[in-house]
Design an enzyme around this catalytic site. Structure first.
Site, mmCIF file in Angstrom:
data_model
loop_
_atom_site.group_PDB
_atom_site.id
_atom_site.type_symbol
_atom_site.label_atom_id
_atom_site.label_comp_id
_atom_site.label_asym_id
_atom_site.label_seq_id
_atom_site.Cartn_x
_atom_site.Cartn_y
_atom_site.Cartn_z
ATOM 1 N N CYS A 188 4.623 7.465 22.538
ATOM 2 C CA CYS A 188 5.481 8.281 23.403
ATOM 3 C C CYS A 188 6.535 8.805 22.756
ATOM 4 C CB CYS A 188 5.900 7.136 24.449
ATOM 5 S SG CYS A 188 6.288 8.058 26.060
ATOM 6 N N ASN A 238 -7.828 4.112 8.804
ATOM 7 C CA ASN A 238 -7.140 2.841 9.299
ATOM 8 C C ASN A 238 -7.458 2.790 10.978
ATOM 9 O OD1 ASN A 238 -5.371 5.035 8.521
ATOM 10 N ND2 ASN A 238 -4.114 4.163 9.931
ATOM 11 N N GLY A 259 0.749 -1.334 -0.058
ATOM 12 C CA GLY A 259 0.033 -0.164 0.053
ATOM 13 C C GLY A 259 0.755 1.196 -0.040
ATOM 14 N N SER A 292 -3.830 -2.933 -0.696
ATOM 15 C CA SER A 292 -2.586 -3.842 -0.039
ATOM 16 C C SER A 292 -2.963 -4.883 0.050
ATOM 17 C CB SER A 292 -2.193 -3.084 1.202
ATOM 18 O OG SER A 292 -1.117 -3.875 1.669
HETATM 19 N N1 PLP Z 1 -2.861 3.100 4.017
HETATM 20 C C1 PLP Z 1 -3.576 2.715 4.915
HETATM 21 C C2 PLP Z 1 -4.748 3.329 5.289
HETATM 22 C C3 PLP Z 1 -2.851 1.716 5.591
HETATM 23 O O1 PLP Z 1 -3.547 1.307 7.040
HETATM 24 C C4 PLP Z 1 -1.962 1.266 5.545
HETATM 25 C C5 PLP Z 1 -1.034 0.229 6.566
HETATM 26 O O2 PLP Z 1 -1.427 0.161 7.832
HETATM 27 C C6 PLP Z 1 -0.947 1.673 4.362
HETATM 28 C C7 PLP Z 1 -1.644 2.501 3.695
HETATM 29 C C8 PLP Z 1 0.256 0.833 4.019
HETATM 30 O O3 PLP Z 1 0.274 -0.227 3.635
HETATM 31 P P1 PLP Z 1 1.440 -1.525 3.557
HETATM 32 O O4 PLP Z 1 1.569 -1.930 4.719
HETATM 33 O O5 PLP Z 1 0.952 -2.430 2.460
HETATM 34 O O6 PLP Z 1 2.543 -0.612 2.868
#
Ligand code: PLP
Length: 381
Positions: free
Chosen positions: A323, A150, A71, A198
């Site tokens: 932190c 996320n 991703g 991803s």
């Molecule tokens: N975009 C979002 C919203 C994600 O949650 C993540 C991974 O946590 C990514 C992009 C990145 O994806 P990748 O872990 O495949 O590089």
């Protein structure tokens, strides 16, 4: 005790057996997909079948699907590749984007305008309208807005935002990494010019992703080499990873109807936790959310303490806070929502998957309630 109950699917999902089987089979193939001999043609066949699977899942043409290493790379390629190839003048980036968009945006060498978020977890369309109205008439904007966040799971108003940006002559990149496999997705319905996904978030292998483009979208490559992926991304394709990704995509689409059951389980644990802590906030609960995600912000119960207590009790969850300089701070996205600071520093994410059970969630709620009581007693002692 190691974490026996896995409630962190948004971080990564367990490998699906279908993906594992497809990868094992592909590992035994020897050919390079660029070779013209029979083994090469077999490898090419696997890659092109996977491209068709991805295209079908995203409403794209197979020729407009580009495989990438995840991703993060797909977001970088979409954002920076669109900006460069289409002579964009300004990037409009929502305040709640993943770092692979927010940080990449700073590399474009263009002004970056941040679109504020609302307390319900959505990017503000009013803020977007304000920024678009303030741009010079001939400026070409590129918007980055994720399909779903996320941390909160909140589904973003992408189609409305895309319409506004297209009317202003701009382009739209959508990070659909979390939304993929948890809700139906269509490039055309979202109005996306590029869309990143991803594999490991849907039970495929880590280190695999894809970027889908709308028809006739111009994209500048970021990795130059042998002209693979129709010149969009040089480098020999990861054939086993691609085969595993496609198998996970097919399985995730098959399982989409189960989202309603997962949402019911999420609502069940949310109600239990709120009953234990009536001052806690289920962040984004008033907006449409991904079926599997609960972000709970509990004032006075630091997220890192929750994370460690739950890990010791055998539950894997996550927190967006970190932190730094001895002070626990909420994540950038969480801070952007304008919620009280003592709540956001107590924000944890519980993300469910297809194998999560009601018993696991009941056990989680009981352990969480005990951990909170212990913390309160320690503090009042
Ligand atoms: N975009 C979002 C919203 C994600 O949650 C993540 C991974 O946590 C990514 C992009 C990145 O994806 P990748 O872990 O495949 O590089």
């Amino acid at each position: 005790m190691s974490s026996a109950v896995y409630l962190d699917y948004n971080a990564t999902a367990p490998l699906r057996p279908e993906a594992r089987a497809a990868m094992l089979e592909a590992f035994d193939e020897v050919g390079n997909p660029s070779s013209v001999h029979a083994p090469g043609r077999r490898a090419r066949g696997l890659v092109e079948q996977a491209r068709r699977d991805l295209a079908l899942a995203l409403g794209a043409a197979p020729a407009d699907v580009i495989f990438a290493s995840g991703g993060t790379e797909a977001n970088n390629l979409g954002l920076l590749g669109l900006a460069r190839a289409n002579d964009c003048d300004v990037l409009l980036v929502s305040a709640i984007e993943h770092s692979s968009v927010r940080v990449a945006a700073r590399q474009a060498g263009l002004p970056v305008r941040t679109i504020a978020a609302r307390q319900d977890g959505t990017a503000s369309l009013d803020a977007l309208r304000g920024i678009l109205d303030s741009l010079p008439a001939d400026a070409k904007p590129l918007l980055a807005l994720m399909a779903a966040n996320n941390e909160t799971g909140v589904i973003q108003p992408v189609a409305e935002a895309a319409q506004m940006v297209h009317e202003a002559g701009g382009l739209v990149h959508v990070d659909a990494v979390q939304a993929f496999g948890k809700m139906p997705l269509s490039l055309a319905e979202l109005g996306a010019d590029s869309l990143a996904v991803s594999a490991h978030k849907i039970g495929g292998p880590m280190g695999m992703g894809a970027l889908a483009l709308a028809c006739n979208t111009r994209l500048a490559p970021r990795s130059h080499g042998g002209g693979q992926e129709r010149g969009h991304r040089g480098g020999t394709e990861n054939v086993p990873g691609i085969a595993g990704f496609a198998a996970a995509v097919r399985a995730a689409l098959r399982d989409l109807p189960r989202c309603a059951d997962i949402a019911a389980l999420r609502d069940h644990v949310q109600a239990q936790l709120l009953a234990l802590a009536p001052d806690a906030i289920a962040v984004g609960a008033t907006a449409p959310r991904l079926c599997n995600t609960l972000c709970l912000a509990t004032p006075g119960f630091a997220a890192d303490v929750q994370l460690m207590s739950m890990d010791l009790a055998g539950f894997a969850i996550s927190s967006g806070s970190a932190c730094s300089s001895g002070k626990v701070r909420a994540s950038v996205a969480m801070q952007a929502l304008g919620l009280p600071e003592d709540a956001t520093t107590g924000a944890i994410r519980i993300s469910l998957g297809g194998s999560t059970t009601r018993d696991e969630l009941d056990a989680f709620a009981a352990a969480w309630g005990e951990a909170r009581e212990r913390t309160r007693m320690k503090e009042s002692a």
